[in-house]
Motif scaffolding. Sequence first.
Motif, PDB file in Angstrom:
ATOM      1  N   VAL A  75      39.140 -60.456   5.200  1.00 50.02           N
ATOM      2  CA  VAL A  75      38.951 -61.669   4.397  1.00 50.02           C
ATOM      3  C   VAL A  75      39.710 -62.840   5.027  1.00 50.02           C
ATOM      4  N   ILE A  76      40.919 -62.597   5.480  1.00 47.90           N
ATOM      5  CA  ILE A  76      41.716 -63.644   6.118  1.00 47.90           C
ATOM      6  C   ILE A  76      41.043 -64.121   7.401  1.00 47.90           C
ATOM      7  N   VAL A  77      40.531 -63.185   8.196  1.00 44.86           N
ATOM      8  CA  VAL A  77      39.825 -63.560   9.430  1.00 44.86           C
ATOM      9  C   VAL A  77      38.597 -64.400   9.098  1.00 44.86           C
ATOM     10  N   ALA A  78      37.847 -64.016   8.077  1.00 51.29           N
ATOM     11  CA  ALA A  78      36.658 -64.772   7.682  1.00 51.29           C
ATOM     12  C   ALA A  78      37.049 -66.168   7.190  1.00 51.29           C
ATOM     13  N   PHE A  79      38.155 -66.264   6.484  1.00 51.66           N
ATOM     14  CA  PHE A  79      38.621 -67.570   6.014  1.00 51.66           C
ATOM     15  C   PHE A  79      39.036 -68.448   7.193  1.00 51.66           C
ATOM     16  N   ILE A  80      39.811 -67.882   8.101  1.00 52.36           N
ATOM     17  CA  ILE A  80      40.257 -68.645   9.273  1.00 52.36           C
ATOM     18  C   ILE A  80      39.067 -69.075  10.124  1.00 52.36           C
ATOM     19  N   ALA A  81      38.045 -68.236  10.197  1.00 47.11           N
ATOM     20  CA  ALA A  81      36.839 -68.592  10.959  1.00 47.11           C
ATOM     21  C   ALA A  81      36.206 -69.875  10.436  1.00 47.11           C
ATOM     22  N   SER A  82      36.346 -70.124   9.150  1.00 44.37           N
ATOM     23  CA  SER A  82      35.769 -71.348   8.580  1.00 44.37           C
ATOM     24  C   SER A  82      36.584 -72.585   8.924  1.00 44.37           C
ATOM     25  N   LEU A  83      37.802 -72.411   9.377  1.00 40.48           N
ATOM     26  CA  LEU A  83      38.672 -73.536   9.699  1.00 40.48           C
ATOM     27  C   LEU A  83      38.632 -73.921  11.174  1.00 40.48           C
ATOM     28  N   VAL A  84      38.107 -73.041  12.007  1.00 40.57           N
ATOM     29  CA  VAL A  84      38.083 -73.246  13.453  1.00 40.57           C
ATOM     30  C   VAL A  84      36.672 -73.648  13.877  1.00 40.57           C
ATOM     31  N   PRO A  85      36.536 -74.720  14.665  1.00 43.39           N
ATOM     32  CA  PRO A  85      35.191 -75.059  15.144  1.00 43.39           C
ATOM     33  C   PRO A  85      34.558 -73.866  15.866  1.00 43.39           C
ATOM     34  N   PHE A  86      33.321 -73.603  15.582  1.00 44.10           N
ATOM     35  CA  PHE A  86      32.536 -72.478  16.107  1.00 44.10           C
ATOM     36  C   PHE A  86      32.984 -71.124  15.542  1.00 44.10           C
ATOM     37  N   GLY A  87      33.960 -71.103  14.653  1.00 40.78           N
ATOM     38  CA  GLY A  87      34.466 -69.848  14.096  1.00 40.78           C
ATOM     39  C   GLY A  87      33.449 -69.095  13.277  1.00 40.78           C
ATOM     40  N   THR A  88      32.668 -69.800  12.484  1.00 46.09           N
ATOM     41  CA  THR A  88      31.671 -69.109  11.651  1.00 46.09           C
ATOM     42  C   THR A  88      30.554 -68.518  12.506  1.00 46.09           C
ATOM     43  N   PHE A  89      30.282 -69.149  13.663  1.00 48.38           N
ATOM     44  CA  PHE A  89      29.256 -68.607  14.565  1.00 48.38           C
ATOM     45  C   PHE A  89      29.768 -67.321  15.230  1.00 48.38           C
ATOM     46  N   TRP A  90      31.035 -67.320  15.591  1.00 52.98           N
ATOM     47  CA  TRP A  90      31.661 -66.117  16.151  1.00 52.98           C
ATOM     48  C   TRP A  90      31.614 -64.984  15.127  1.00 52.98           C
ATOM     49  N   LEU A  91      31.981 -65.294  13.876  1.00 47.01           N
ATOM     50  CA  LEU A  91      31.971 -64.282  12.820  1.00 47.01           C
ATOM     51  C   LEU A  91      30.553 -63.776  12.579  1.00 47.01           C
ATOM     52  N   GLU A  92      29.588 -64.674  12.563  1.00 45.31           N
ATOM     53  CA  GLU A  92      28.182 -64.273  12.375  1.00 45.31           C
ATOM     54  C   GLU A  92      27.744 -63.293  13.453  1.00 45.31           C
ATOM     55  N   SER A  93      28.116 -63.563  14.701  1.00 47.82           N
ATOM     56  CA  SER A  93      27.713 -62.653  15.784  1.00 47.82           C
ATOM     57  C   SER A  93      28.363 -61.284  15.624  1.00 47.82           C
ATOM     58  N   ARG A  94      29.601 -61.245  15.184  1.00 48.42           N
ATOM     59  CA  ARG A  94      30.268 -59.955  14.942  1.00 48.42           C
ATOM     60  C   ARG A  94      29.616 -59.194  13.798  1.00 48.42           C
ATOM     61  N   LEU A  95      29.305 -59.894  12.715  1.00 47.29           N
ATOM     62  CA  LEU A  95      28.657 -59.238  11.571  1.00 47.29           C
ATOM     63  C   LEU A  95      27.273 -58.730  11.949  1.00 47.29           C
ATOM     64  N   LYS A  96      26.557 -59.492  12.765  1.00 51.33           N
ATOM     65  CA  LYS A  96      25.230 -59.071  13.207  1.00 51.33           C
ATOM     66  C   LYS A  96      25.324 -57.812  14.067  1.00 51.33           C
ATOM     67  N   LYS A  97      26.299 -57.760  14.985  1.00 54.11           N
ATOM     68  CA  LYS A  97      26.498 -56.578  15.828  1.00 54.11           C
ATOM     69  C   LYS A  97      26.847 -55.362  14.984  1.00 54.11           C
ATOM     70  N   GLU A  98      27.702 -55.545  13.983  1.00 55.34           N
ATOM     71  CA  GLU A  98      28.071 -54.435  13.094  1.00 55.34           C
ATOM     72  C   GLU A  98      26.837 -53.925  12.336  1.00 55.34           C
ATOM     73  N   GLU A  99      26.020 -54.866  11.859  1.00 55.37           N
ATOM     74  CA  GLU A  99      24.831 -54.481  11.119  1.00 55.37           C
ATOM     75  C   GLU A  99      23.855 -53.706  12.007  1.00 55.37           C
ATOM     76  N   GLN A 100      23.714 -54.132  13.254  1.00 59.49           N
ATOM     77  CA  GLN A 100      22.818 -53.454  14.184  1.00 59.49           C
ATOM     78  C   GLN A 100      23.362 -52.058  14.555  1.00 59.49           C
ATOM     79  N   ALA A 101      24.676 -51.931  14.618  1.00 59.34           N
ATOM     80  CA  ALA A 101      25.277 -50.636  14.944  1.00 59.34           C
ATOM     81  C   ALA A 101      25.047 -49.629  13.813  1.00 59.34           C
ATOM     82  N   VAL A 102      25.025 -50.112  12.583  1.00 57.92           N
ATOM     83  CA  VAL A 102      24.818 -49.243  11.427  1.00 57.92           C
ATOM     84  C   VAL A 102      23.359 -48.842  11.319  1.00 57.92           C
ATOM     85  N   SER A 103      22.456 -49.737  11.688  1.00 53.74           N
ATOM     86  CA  SER A 103      21.012 -49.460  11.545  1.00 53.74           C
ATOM     87  C   SER A 103      20.524 -48.414  12.510  1.00 53.74           C
TER      88      SER A 103
END
Length: 103
Positions: A75-103
């Motif tokens: 949660v803290i990492v996700a919050f910090i990602a919103s404060l850093v330019p391009f942070g939410t895009f980095w988080l999105e790519s990580r979440l997408k990779k995790e989702e693909q690994a589970v599928s």
Amino acid sequence: MPRSLKTPLGRFRFIGILEGISYLVLLGIAMPLKYLAGWPHAVKVVGWAHGVLFIAYLVALIAVTIDRRWSLIRVIVAFIASLVPFGTFWLESRLKKEEQAVS
């Protein structure tokens, strides 16, 4: 409604992308217009939109935290990602990779 927006994680990822775009527009377009072109209205409009999206991001973060039982560190990492330019895009790519690994 697209399938991905039906889950808290899908909504969080979507709002994260919008919030990230609004942050970059605020920093890269609206702020230079204010300080270099003397047009403060750009920051007022874009800043307001970014503020609304930031609050939506926090609400979506709470929802996905409850739904997925995310750890405090995540949660803290996700919050910090919103404060850093391009942070939410980095988080999105990580979440997408995790989702693909589970599928």
